[in-house]
Enzyme design. Structure first.
Site, PDB file in Angstrom:
ATOM      1  N   GLY A  66       0.798  -1.222   0.000  1.00 33.20           N
ATOM      2  CA  GLY A  66       0.000   0.000   0.000  1.00 33.20           C
ATOM      3  C   GLY A  66       0.831   1.273   0.000  1.00 33.20           C
ATOM      4  O   GLY A  66       2.021   1.255  -0.302  1.00 33.20           O
ATOM      5  N   HIS A  94       2.290   4.605  -4.978  1.00 36.67           N
ATOM      6  CA  HIS A  94       2.926   5.659  -5.767  1.00 36.67           C
ATOM      7  C   HIS A  94       3.037   5.140  -7.194  1.00 36.67           C
ATOM      8  O   HIS A  94       2.545   4.034  -7.508  1.00 36.67           O
ATOM      9  CB  HIS A  94       4.299   6.028  -5.176  1.00 36.67           C
ATOM     10  CG  HIS A  94       5.197   4.854  -4.919  1.00 36.67           C
ATOM     11  ND1 HIS A  94       5.662   4.028  -5.917  1.00 36.67           N
ATOM     12  CD2 HIS A  94       5.693   4.337  -3.763  1.00 36.67           C
ATOM     13  CE1 HIS A  94       6.419   3.083  -5.404  1.00 36.67           C
ATOM     14  NE2 HIS A  94       6.447   3.234  -4.096  1.00 36.67           N
ATOM     15  N   ALA A  95       3.688   5.917  -8.049  1.00 35.32           N
ATOM     16  CA  ALA A  95       3.723   5.561  -9.472  1.00 35.32           C
ATOM     17  C   ALA A  95       4.438   4.228  -9.726  1.00 35.32           C
ATOM     18  O   ALA A  95       4.212   3.588 -10.758  1.00 35.32           O
ATOM     19  CB  ALA A  95       4.367   6.686 -10.275  1.00 35.32           C
ATOM     20  N   GLY A  96       5.309   3.795  -8.803  1.00 34.26           N
ATOM     21  CA  GLY A  96       5.950   2.482  -8.948  1.00 34.26           C
ATOM     22  C   GLY A  96       4.923   1.370  -8.846  1.00 34.26           C
ATOM     23  O   GLY A  96       4.873   0.458  -9.689  1.00 34.26           O
ATOM     24  N   HIS A  97       4.071   1.432  -7.828  1.00 29.02           N
ATOM     25  CA  HIS A  97       2.990   0.444  -7.699  1.00 29.02           C
ATOM     26  C   HIS A  97       2.068   0.500  -8.914  1.00 29.02           C
ATOM     27  O   HIS A  97       1.655  -0.524  -9.451  1.00 29.02           O
ATOM     28  CB  HIS A  97       2.156   0.723  -6.452  1.00 29.02           C
ATOM     29  CG  HIS A  97       2.907   0.630  -5.153  1.00 29.02           C
ATOM     30  ND1 HIS A  97       3.229   1.732  -4.401  1.00 29.02           N
ATOM     31  CD2 HIS A  97       3.389  -0.443  -4.473  1.00 29.02           C
ATOM     32  CE1 HIS A  97       3.868   1.346  -3.303  1.00 29.02           C
ATOM     33  NE2 HIS A  97       3.995   0.032  -3.327  1.00 29.02           N
TER      34      HIS A  97
HETATM   35  P1  AMP Z   1       5.879  -2.476  -1.547  1.00 22.17           P
HETATM   36  O1  AMP Z   1       4.485  -1.947  -1.406  1.00 22.17           O
HETATM   37  O2  AMP Z   1       6.939  -1.483  -1.200  1.00 22.17           O
HETATM   38  O3  AMP Z   1       6.054  -3.828  -0.917  1.00 22.17           O
HETATM   39  O4  AMP Z   1       6.081  -2.712  -3.102  1.00 22.17           O
HETATM   40  C1  AMP Z   1       5.176  -3.494  -3.836  1.00 22.17           C
HETATM   41  C2  AMP Z   1       5.778  -3.772  -5.196  1.00 22.17           C
HETATM   42  O5  AMP Z   1       6.037  -2.551  -5.863  1.00 22.17           O
HETATM   43  C3  AMP Z   1       7.108  -4.521  -5.105  1.00 22.17           C
HETATM   44  O6  AMP Z   1       7.159  -5.509  -6.127  1.00 22.17           O
HETATM   45  C4  AMP Z   1       8.117  -3.435  -5.345  1.00 22.17           C
HETATM   46  O7  AMP Z   1       9.317  -3.895  -5.922  1.00 22.17           O
HETATM   47  C5  AMP Z   1       7.369  -2.548  -6.325  1.00 22.17           C
HETATM   48  N1  AMP Z   1       7.930  -1.199  -6.309  1.00 22.17           N
HETATM   49  C6  AMP Z   1       8.124  -0.409  -5.233  1.00 22.17           C
HETATM   50  N2  AMP Z   1       8.702   0.757  -5.599  1.00 22.17           N
HETATM   51  C7  AMP Z   1       8.900   0.686  -6.929  1.00 22.17           C
HETATM   52  C8  AMP Z   1       9.474   1.564  -7.899  1.00 22.17           C
HETATM   53  N3  AMP Z   1       9.967   2.759  -7.570  1.00 22.17           N
HETATM   54  N4  AMP Z   1       9.509   1.148  -9.189  1.00 22.17           N
HETATM   55  C9  AMP Z   1       9.010  -0.061  -9.544  1.00 22.17           C
HETATM   56  N5  AMP Z   1       8.454  -0.931  -8.687  1.00 22.17           N
HETATM   57  C10 AMP Z   1       8.396  -0.566  -7.394  1.00 22.17           C
END
Ligand code: AMP
Length: 280
Positions: free
Chosen positions: A31, A34-37
């Site tokens: 959760g 952001h744009a990565g998710h």
């Molecule tokens: P998290 O919520 O931080 O556990 O991330 C969930 C998924 O989003 C994981 O597979 C992360 O590797 C991916 N993720 C987080 N930040 C980024 C980002 N800046 N660019 C690409 N994927 C991301």
């Protein structure tokens, strides 16, 4: 977009989809989107699969002195973001629903989990593998999406799926960055003003090493020195956790950079621990 909050209902629903011949994609997250998710959700939505996003701040991947309680949470905004990014189903369980009080089964890939982030977070990847395998059993996805930002996690999960014959394709997606180069992370919210101003230098230092590599430098020690020199000048508030050059397949350190070398780093900056990596 449908919202499900119990594992039992999720499994019943997804088994039903499978029985009707639907392909299923899974995007596991914690959760604070952001744009990565969003990029992972959009990549999943670009397939022909039914897109399931899980939102679960998984307690077992946090160490005793880590930020579980403080981890950013913004459920209402996350629901809207997931819907807009093409999710068909959002799974948001309570921690008590995911782990029985006497939960006692763990999944580990110790050989790959000892290095890099695992050195300072010894139980982290065990928690990640266990929760992701549980999600795989609940959703039974054909394809699952993970970010290359957490490259060690991606490699460990691919190994876990291969070793345990999990019938899922695990796909990595490129790191999404701020315009100044800082990799997007929910934990960037912890950075104070000065720290945020220096944070992009983490990535800038890695790029210096890549430039030296492109000029012909292959020695690991020299390339690491290039990064450290940059950080000493431009990232004085940062404290190195690790800076390693490893083989991207087995995460073992290399002395000379050849094909498949990964430069990976973690730096503590104020209350945040930032990670980044690039292929050399
Ligand atoms: P998290 O919520 O931080 O556990 O991330 C969930 C998924 O989003 C994981 O597979 C992360 O590797 C991916 N993720 C987080 N930040 C980024 C980002 N800046 N660019 C690409 N994927 C991301």
């Amino acid at each position: 977009m449908q919202i499900i909050t119990t594992p039992q209902e999720l499994q019943r629903f997804c088994l039903g989809l499978r029985a009707r011949g639907k392909r299923i994609a899974l995007v596991p997250t914690m959760g604070a989107f952001h744009a990565g998710h969003e990029s992972l959700m959009r990549a999943a939505a670009a397939t022909d699969a039914f897109v399931t996003v899980s939102l679960f701040v998984n307690p077992t991947q946090f160490g005793p002195n880590e930020d579980l309680a403080a981890y950013p949470r913004d459920t209402e905004r996350d629901i809207a973001t997931a819907r807009a990014a093409g999710a068909n189903l959002l799974f948001m369980p309570e921690p008590g629903a995911m782990y029985a009080p006497d939960h006692g089964t763990w999944v580990e890939v110790p050989e790959l989990a000892r290095t890099l982030c695992g050195a300072s977070r010894p139980t982290h990847f065990r928690g990640v593998c266990t929760v992701v395998l549980k999600l795989f059993m609940l959703v039974q996805p054909h394809i699952a999406f993970f970010g290359e930002k957490d490259r060690q996690q991606l490699i460990i999960l691919q190994r876990m799926a291969r070793d345990l014959n999990v019938p899922v394709e695990i796909r990595g997606c490129p790191i999404v960055r701020e315009p100044d180069g800082l990799a997007l992370s929910s934990r960037n919210a912890y950075l104070a003003h000065e720290e945020r101003a220096q944070a992009p230098q983490l990535h800038a230092g890695l790029l210096k090493a890549r430039a030296a590599r492109e000029r012909g430098e292959r020695r690991t020690e020299t390339l690491r020195a290039v990064v450290r020199e940059h950080w000493a000048k431009h990232l004085p508030l940062g404290q190195e956790d690790y800076l390693s050059i490893v083989d991207v397949h087995n995460l073992q350190p290399v002395d000379e950079v050849g094909e498949n070398a990964l430069l990976a780093a973690a730096v503590r900056l104020g209350g945040a621990r930032l990670i980044d990596n690039i292929l050399l």
